[in-house]
Design a protein around this motif. Structure first.
Motif, mmCIF file in Angstrom:
data_model
loop_
_atom_site.group_PDB
_atom_site.id
_atom_site.type_symbol
_atom_site.label_atom_id
_atom_site.label_comp_id
_atom_site.label_asym_id
_atom_site.label_seq_id
_atom_site.Cartn_x
_atom_site.Cartn_y
_atom_site.Cartn_z
ATOM 1 N N GLU A 15 -14.907 5.263 -8.117
ATOM 2 C CA GLU A 15 -14.893 4.532 -6.847
ATOM 3 C C GLU A 15 -13.826 3.444 -6.874
ATOM 4 O O GLU A 15 -13.068 3.283 -5.917
ATOM 5 C CB GLU A 15 -16.263 3.911 -6.573
ATOM 6 C CG GLU A 15 -16.328 3.164 -5.260
ATOM 7 C CD GLU A 15 -17.708 2.561 -4.999
ATOM 8 O OE1 GLU A 15 -17.762 1.598 -4.219
ATOM 9 O OE2 GLU A 15 -18.709 3.042 -5.572
ATOM 10 N N TYR A 16 -13.742 2.718 -7.975
ATOM 11 C CA TYR A 16 -12.764 1.643 -8.101
ATOM 12 C C TYR A 16 -11.337 2.176 -7.990
ATOM 13 O O TYR A 16 -10.475 1.555 -7.393
ATOM 14 C CB TYR A 16 -12.953 0.919 -9.434
ATOM 15 C CG TYR A 16 -11.981 -0.199 -9.669
ATOM 16 C CD1 TYR A 16 -12.132 -1.421 -9.028
ATOM 17 C CD2 TYR A 16 -10.900 -0.033 -10.528
ATOM 18 C CE1 TYR A 16 -11.237 -2.456 -9.232
ATOM 19 C CE2 TYR A 16 -9.996 -1.054 -10.736
ATOM 20 C CZ TYR A 16 -10.166 -2.264 -10.086
ATOM 21 O OH TYR A 16 -9.270 -3.274 -10.284
ATOM 22 N N THR A 17 -11.078 3.338 -8.570
ATOM 23 C CA THR A 17 -9.738 3.924 -8.567
ATOM 24 C C THR A 17 -9.515 4.853 -7.388
ATOM 25 O O THR A 17 -8.477 5.496 -7.298
ATOM 26 C CB THR A 17 -9.476 4.690 -9.871
ATOM 27 O OG1 THR A 17 -10.478 5.698 -10.048
ATOM 28 C CG2 THR A 17 -9.478 3.745 -11.059
ATOM 29 N N ASP A 88 10.174 -1.367 13.581
ATOM 30 C CA ASP A 88 10.511 -2.791 13.666
ATOM 31 C C ASP A 88 11.296 -3.277 12.446
ATOM 32 O O ASP A 88 11.030 -4.345 11.898
ATOM 33 C CB ASP A 88 9.241 -3.646 13.834
ATOM 34 C CG ASP A 88 8.472 -3.285 15.089
ATOM 35 O OD1 ASP A 88 9.120 -2.941 16.101
ATOM 36 O OD2 ASP A 88 7.222 -3.345 15.047
ATOM 37 N N GLY A 89 12.220 -2.465 11.958
ATOM 38 C CA GLY A 89 13.054 -2.857 10.834
ATOM 39 C C GLY A 89 12.378 -2.791 9.487
ATOM 40 O O GLY A 89 12.862 -3.367 8.512
ATOM 41 N N SER A 90 11.264 -2.079 9.382
ATOM 42 C CA SER A 90 10.537 -1.945 8.119
ATOM 43 C C SER A 90 10.244 -0.478 7.846
ATOM 44 O O SER A 90 10.246 0.350 8.752
ATOM 45 C CB SER A 90 9.204 -2.696 8.181
ATOM 46 O OG SER A 90 9.417 -4.064 8.387
ATOM 47 N N PHE A 91 9.995 -0.159 6.582
ATOM 48 C CA PHE A 91 9.567 1.184 6.225
ATOM 49 C C PHE A 91 8.184 1.416 6.799
ATOM 50 O O PHE A 91 7.324 0.529 6.738
ATOM 51 C CB PHE A 91 9.511 1.365 4.702
ATOM 52 C CG PHE A 91 10.846 1.286 4.030
ATOM 53 C CD1 PHE A 91 11.705 2.361 4.028
ATOM 54 C CD2 PHE A 91 11.244 0.120 3.400
ATOM 55 C CE1 PHE A 91 12.942 2.289 3.404
ATOM 56 C CE2 PHE A 91 12.474 0.037 2.775
ATOM 57 C CZ PHE A 91 13.326 1.122 2.778
ATOM 58 N N LEU A 92 7.924 2.592 7.325
ATOM 59 C CA LEU A 92 6.601 2.961 7.825
ATOM 60 C C LEU A 92 6.053 3.986 6.855
ATOM 61 O O LEU A 92 6.617 5.071 6.692
ATOM 62 C CB LEU A 92 6.701 3.540 9.237
ATOM 63 C CG LEU A 92 5.384 3.808 9.960
ATOM 64 C CD1 LEU A 92 4.623 2.497 10.155
ATOM 65 C CD2 LEU A 92 5.649 4.454 11.305
ATOM 66 N N ILE A 93 4.975 3.625 6.172
ATOM 67 C CA ILE A 93 4.421 4.483 5.129
ATOM 68 C C ILE A 93 2.953 4.778 5.421
ATOM 69 O O ILE A 93 2.288 4.019 6.114
ATOM 70 C CB ILE A 93 4.547 3.826 3.731
ATOM 71 C CG1 ILE A 93 3.800 2.488 3.694
ATOM 72 C CG2 ILE A 93 6.006 3.647 3.356
ATOM 73 C CD1 ILE A 93 3.688 1.884 2.328
ATOM 74 N N PRO A 94 2.435 5.895 4.877
ATOM 75 C CA PRO A 94 1.016 6.194 5.068
ATOM 76 C C PRO A 94 0.154 5.158 4.348
ATOM 77 O O PRO A 94 0.496 4.689 3.269
ATOM 78 C CB PRO A 94 0.839 7.568 4.417
ATOM 79 C CG PRO A 94 2.204 8.105 4.204
ATOM 80 C CD PRO A 94 3.134 6.940 4.159
ATOM 81 N N SER A 95 -0.947 4.810 4.963
ATOM 82 C CA SER A 95 -1.877 3.864 4.370
ATOM 83 C C SER A 95 -2.581 4.520 3.183
ATOM 84 O O SER A 95 -2.925 5.697 3.219
ATOM 85 C CB SER A 95 -2.913 3.437 5.411
ATOM 86 O OG SER A 95 -3.875 2.606 4.822
ATOM 87 N N ILE A 96 -2.797 3.759 2.114
ATOM 88 C CA ILE A 96 -3.546 4.282 0.976
ATOM 89 C C ILE A 96 -4.919 3.648 0.875
ATOM 90 O O ILE A 96 -5.725 4.022 0.049
ATOM 91 C CB ILE A 96 -2.782 4.084 -0.351
ATOM 92 C CG1 ILE A 96 -2.520 2.606 -0.608
ATOM 93 C CG2 ILE A 96 -1.500 4.879 -0.352
ATOM 94 C CD1 ILE A 96 -2.011 2.303 -1.999
ATOM 95 N N GLU A 99 -9.108 3.334 6.383
ATOM 96 C CA GLU A 99 -9.326 4.508 7.210
ATOM 97 C C GLU A 99 -8.112 5.397 7.379
ATOM 98 O O GLU A 99 -8.145 6.384 8.076
ATOM 99 C CB GLU A 99 -9.830 4.069 8.597
ATOM 100 C CG GLU A 99 -11.163 3.352 8.555
ATOM 101 C CD GLU A 99 -12.275 4.248 8.061
ATOM 102 O OE1 GLU A 99 -12.341 5.420 8.464
ATOM 103 O OE2 GLU A 99 -13.078 3.766 7.244
ATOM 104 N N GLY A 100 -6.992 5.029 6.826
ATOM 105 C CA GLY A 100 -5.795 5.846 6.969
ATOM 106 C C GLY A 100 -4.893 5.318 8.028
ATOM 107 O O GLY A 100 -4.982 4.180 8.462
ATOM 108 N N GLY A 101 -3.990 6.156 8.485
ATOM 109 C CA GLY A 101 -3.009 5.740 9.477
ATOM 110 C C GLY A 101 -1.776 5.200 8.787
ATOM 111 O O GLY A 101 -1.681 5.154 7.561
#
Length: 103
Positions: A15-17, A88-96, A99-101
């Motif tokens: 769960e922690y990892t 907006d001038g930043s990298f857009l990466i998947p959430s880790i 809930e995602g996104g």
């Protein structure tokens, strides 16, 4: 005395990892991790009285890093030029986390 892990311990570590384990995988992982712990048991038999702990196995190794040297860097446009997604001038990466996104 060697401390062995319980299935509850393994579930907590998973769960922690953020590793999803099935019930069968928890049982298997518990056995595997306890086998690893048992394989390290001979280390406890060494007489280490008077042995000084070392930070690095190469003894007197000192800082081997190069000196920091200030130099030019990429422009923001160059850095983002190969980014698959940006916003907006930043990298857009998947959430880790959560809930995602995208973040």
């Amino acid at each position: 005395m060697t401390h062995h892990l319980t299935e509850t311990d393994v579930r907590g570590i998973a769960e922690y990892t953020r590793i999803g384990l099935t019930a069968e995988e928890v049982v298997s992982m518990t056995a595997d991790l306890n086998a690893i712990i048992d394989s390290l048991a001979p280390i406890t038999e060494y007489d280490l009285e008077g042995v000084e702990p070392t930070f690095h196995p190469i003894g007197s190794l000192s800082n081997v890093m190069r000196d920091d040297v200030e130099r030019g860097s990429f422009t923001q446009q160059t850095a983002l030029s190969n980014a698959p997604r940006q916003q907006d001038g930043s990298f857009l990466i998947p959430s880790i986390l959560g809930e995602g996104g995208d973040r």
